[in-house]
Design a protein around this motif. Structure first.
Motif, mmCIF file in Angstrom:
data_model
loop_
_atom_site.group_PDB
_atom_site.id
_atom_site.type_symbol
_atom_site.label_atom_id
_atom_site.label_comp_id
_atom_site.label_asym_id
_atom_site.label_seq_id
_atom_site.Cartn_x
_atom_site.Cartn_y
_atom_site.Cartn_z
ATOM 1 N N GLY A 63 0.795 -1.216 0.000
ATOM 2 C CA GLY A 63 0.000 0.000 0.000
ATOM 3 C C GLY A 63 0.830 1.270 0.000
ATOM 4 O O GLY A 63 2.035 1.258 -0.251
ATOM 5 N N GLY A 64 0.155 2.380 0.291
ATOM 6 C CA GLY A 64 0.806 3.679 0.370
ATOM 7 C C GLY A 64 0.682 4.243 1.768
ATOM 8 O O GLY A 64 0.471 3.507 2.733
ATOM 9 N N GLU A 65 0.780 5.570 1.874
ATOM 10 C CA GLU A 65 0.627 6.192 3.191
ATOM 11 C C GLU A 65 -0.823 6.124 3.651
ATOM 12 O O GLU A 65 -1.098 5.927 4.834
ATOM 13 C CB GLU A 65 1.094 7.647 3.150
ATOM 14 N N ASP A 66 -1.749 6.290 2.724
ATOM 15 C CA ASP A 66 -3.176 6.174 3.029
ATOM 16 C C ASP A 66 -3.731 4.940 2.323
ATOM 17 O O ASP A 66 -3.534 4.765 1.117
ATOM 18 C CB ASP A 66 -3.942 7.415 2.560
ATOM 19 N N ASN A 67 -4.426 4.112 3.077
ATOM 20 C CA ASN A 67 -4.993 2.882 2.538
ATOM 21 C C ASN A 67 -6.448 2.777 2.986
ATOM 22 O O ASN A 67 -6.724 2.366 4.115
ATOM 23 C CB ASN A 67 -4.182 1.676 3.029
ATOM 24 N N TYR A 68 -7.346 3.195 2.102
ATOM 25 C CA TYR A 68 -8.767 3.238 2.446
ATOM 26 C C TYR A 68 -9.371 1.862 2.179
ATOM 27 O O TYR A 68 -9.538 1.455 1.031
ATOM 28 C CB TYR A 68 -9.476 4.321 1.642
ATOM 29 N N VAL A 69 -9.666 1.151 3.254
ATOM 30 C CA VAL A 69 -10.101 -0.237 3.137
ATOM 31 C C VAL A 69 -11.430 -0.429 3.863
ATOM 32 O O VAL A 69 -11.829 0.382 4.705
ATOM 33 C CB VAL A 69 -9.044 -1.198 3.713
ATOM 34 N N GLN A 70 -12.086 -1.527 3.512
ATOM 35 C CA GLN A 70 -13.285 -1.957 4.205
ATOM 36 C C GLN A 70 -12.927 -3.197 4.997
ATOM 37 O O GLN A 70 -12.495 -4.207 4.442
ATOM 38 C CB GLN A 70 -14.398 -2.270 3.201
ATOM 39 N N LEU A 71 -13.071 -3.130 6.305
ATOM 40 C CA LEU A 71 -12.839 -4.277 7.173
ATOM 41 C C LEU A 71 -14.174 -4.693 7.757
ATOM 42 O O LEU A 71 -14.660 -4.087 8.720
ATOM 43 C CB LEU A 71 -11.848 -3.931 8.288
ATOM 44 N N GLY A 72 -14.796 -5.699 7.150
ATOM 45 C CA GLY A 72 -16.136 -6.080 7.578
ATOM 46 C C GLY A 72 -17.057 -4.887 7.439
ATOM 47 O O GLY A 72 -17.167 -4.294 6.361
ATOM 48 N N PRO A 73 -17.698 -4.441 8.540
ATOM 49 C CA PRO A 73 -18.626 -3.309 8.459
ATOM 50 C C PRO A 73 -17.954 -1.946 8.569
ATOM 51 O O PRO A 73 -18.641 -0.919 8.501
ATOM 52 C CB PRO A 73 -19.543 -3.538 9.675
ATOM 53 N N TYR A 74 -16.624 -1.902 8.709
ATOM 54 C CA TYR A 74 -15.947 -0.649 9.031
ATOM 55 C C TYR A 74 -15.152 -0.099 7.846
ATOM 56 O O TYR A 74 -14.347 -0.811 7.246
ATOM 57 C CB TYR A 74 -15.003 -0.847 10.228
ATOM 58 N N SER A 75 -15.381 1.184 7.556
ATOM 59 C CA SER A 75 -14.570 1.901 6.577
ATOM 60 C C SER A 75 -13.386 2.517 7.320
ATOM 61 O O SER A 75 -13.570 3.322 8.234
ATOM 62 C CB SER A 75 -15.394 3.001 5.897
ATOM 63 N N VAL A 76 -12.192 2.126 6.930
ATOM 64 C CA VAL A 76 -10.995 2.476 7.690
ATOM 65 C C VAL A 76 -9.913 2.990 6.743
ATOM 66 O O VAL A 76 -9.768 2.493 5.622
ATOM 67 C CB VAL A 76 -10.438 1.240 8.446
ATOM 68 N N ASN A 77 -9.161 3.966 7.200
ATOM 69 C CA ASN A 77 -7.921 4.351 6.534
ATOM 70 C C ASN A 77 -6.775 3.798 7.372
ATOM 71 O O ASN A 77 -6.591 4.203 8.516
ATOM 72 C CB ASN A 77 -7.813 5.874 6.411
ATOM 73 N N ILE A 78 -6.028 2.848 6.795
ATOM 74 C CA ILE A 78 -4.839 2.359 7.478
ATOM 75 C C ILE A 78 -3.692 3.293 7.103
ATOM 76 O O ILE A 78 -3.199 3.276 5.984
ATOM 77 C CB ILE A 78 -4.507 0.904 7.094
ATOM 78 N N LYS A 79 -3.312 4.122 8.045
ATOM 79 C CA LYS A 79 -2.248 5.101 7.829
ATOM 80 C C LYS A 79 -0.906 4.409 8.051
ATOM 81 O O LYS A 79 -0.693 3.778 9.093
ATOM 82 C CB LYS A 79 -2.406 6.257 8.808
ATOM 83 N N CYS A 80 -0.012 4.501 7.074
ATOM 84 C CA CYS A 80 1.260 3.790 7.150
ATOM 85 C C CYS A 80 2.415 4.748 6.864
ATOM 86 O O CYS A 80 2.544 5.257 5.750
ATOM 87 C CB CYS A 80 1.278 2.619 6.174
ATOM 88 N N TYR A 81 3.237 4.988 7.873
ATOM 89 C CA TYR A 81 4.411 5.842 7.714
ATOM 90 C C TYR A 81 5.660 4.959 7.679
ATOM 91 O O TYR A 81 5.840 4.096 8.542
ATOM 92 C CB TYR A 81 4.525 6.834 8.867
ATOM 93 N N ARG A 82 6.512 5.207 6.703
ATOM 94 C CA ARG A 82 7.748 4.443 6.574
ATOM 95 C C ARG A 82 8.902 5.177 7.238
ATOM 96 O O ARG A 82 8.954 6.400 7.259
ATOM 97 C CB ARG A 82 8.054 4.198 5.095
ATOM 98 N N PHE A 83 9.818 4.377 7.774
ATOM 99 C CA PHE A 83 11.038 4.909 8.384
ATOM 100 C C PHE A 83 12.188 4.206 7.675
ATOM 101 O O PHE A 83 12.701 3.202 8.141
ATOM 102 C CB PHE A 83 11.030 4.599 9.889
ATOM 103 N N GLY A 84 12.533 4.713 6.492
ATOM 104 C CA GLY A 84 13.465 3.998 5.634
ATOM 105 C C GLY A 84 12.818 2.709 5.158
ATOM 106 O O GLY A 84 11.723 2.730 4.599
ATOM 107 N N ASN A 85 13.468 1.589 5.417
ATOM 108 C CA ASN A 85 12.892 0.296 5.049
ATOM 109 C C ASN A 85 12.184 -0.367 6.217
ATOM 110 O O ASN A 85 11.955 -1.576 6.222
ATOM 111 C CB ASN A 85 13.982 -0.643 4.504
ATOM 112 N N LYS A 86 11.836 0.438 7.214
ATOM 113 C CA LYS A 86 11.132 -0.059 8.393
ATOM 114 C C LYS A 86 9.760 0.594 8.508
ATOM 115 O O LYS A 86 9.459 1.591 7.844
ATOM 116 C CB LYS A 86 11.939 0.237 9.670
#
Length: 306
Positions: free
Chosen positions: A273-296
């Protein structure tokens, strides 16, 4: 309080420990072509594969208390968020107990160099071994290996997971002071002009710290849409709390989900994914926010999209 006596056994070498049976490797954990083409569908598939997810009202009980705006600092909750958690889950769902045994391995002060003992490394390896027997992690491996992102060798994949989540890196100017696991699941307290809690997005950590009196729940953050307020059945909560007397003004948490589900979901978002990942988890609309720290993984957490 949770009975932790048997957790000491998790410090033994992984080869000397007992693990749960492996989940079957049938077609149920094979990613479909549609999921391979659209990783957002894969995220929802992980929700479906979370066989260890708890049932609200049966396995645990929460009281959301009163709602508030983010800028409001006063405590709007008379009691605790968690009224009850069935202690049997720590016996019948070993990934939960193994996850919880890791939570006291860290210094919460950001910028403080971590010292990882050989026993703690064995706890980490045993945790990865345990979750690697579950459907979400097996699906994650099949997905990433089909994409050519990770090795098809499952032992190599487990070593990658251990490194991704537990290898130490510098945060706040001090080398070896943080890791993806510590930040996301345990939480850290920044020591800048004004102290603040960063990370700390896991419900099990919240429950255990609340039981110890270290977390003071202040209430849920009012949804942006009127008329949509959380209740005891809600499994995606946006809350405010104090940890060790330090405020976390807003934090979203998936309640009742298994550790293997969160590890699988966040790892998938990190690699595909990217920094913002707009997904549906069952009944929930969620943005999985993902920040990278180099390769971590620098940070990854859910934000309720409502």
């Amino acid at each position: 309080m949770v009975n932790m006596d048997h957790w000491q056994g998790y410090k033994r070498p992984p080869s000397e420990q007992e693990y749960s049976d492996e989940v079957g490797t049938g077609t149920s954990i094979e990613p479909s072509e549609e999921e391979l083409a659209d990783f957002l569908q894969a995220c929802n598939r992980l929700w479906q594969l979370d066989l260890n997810r708890l049932e609200p009202g049966k396995d645990y009980q929460i009281d959301c208390g009163e709602g508030k705006k983010v800028f409001q600092k006063e405590d709007m909750a008379e009691g605790s968020l968690f009224c009850y958690v069935d202690e049997d889950i720590f016996r019948t769902k070993p990934t939960f107990a193994r996850f919880c045994s890791l939570l006291d391995n860290y210094n919460p002060n950001a910028g403080c160099k971590e010292v990882v003992t050989s026993e703690e490394k064995q706890e980490q390896a045993a945790f990865i071994e345990e979750i690697s027997r579950t459907a979400p992690i097996k699906y994650l491996h099949k997905y990433l290996s089909r994409k050519g992102i990770v090795s098809e060798n499952y032992q190599d994949f487990k070593r990658m997971l251990t490194s991704l989540w537990f290898d130490l890196y510098g945060r706040g100017g001090t080398s070896g002071s943080s890791s993806a696991f510590e930040h996301v699941f345990v939480g850290e307290i920044k020591q800048h002009c004004e102290q603040e809690v960063s990370g700390f997005h896991n419900w099990l950590q919240f429950y255990l710290e609340e039981a110890k009196g270290c977390v003071d729940y202040h209430g849920y953050i009012l949804p942006r849409r009127r008329g949509e307020t959380p209740d005891s059945e809600t499994q995606l909560l946006t809350v405010q709390f104090k940890w060790n007397g330090v405020l976390k003004s807003v934090s979203s948490t998936l309640v009742g989900v298994s550790p293997e589900f969160e590890i699988a979901l966040y790892t998938l978002c990190f690699f595909v994914g990217g920094e913002d990942n707009y997904v549906q988890l069952g009944p929930y609309s969620v943005n999985i926010k993902c920040y990278r720290f180099g390769n971590k993984i620098g940070s990854v957490f859910p934000i309720a999209e409502c």
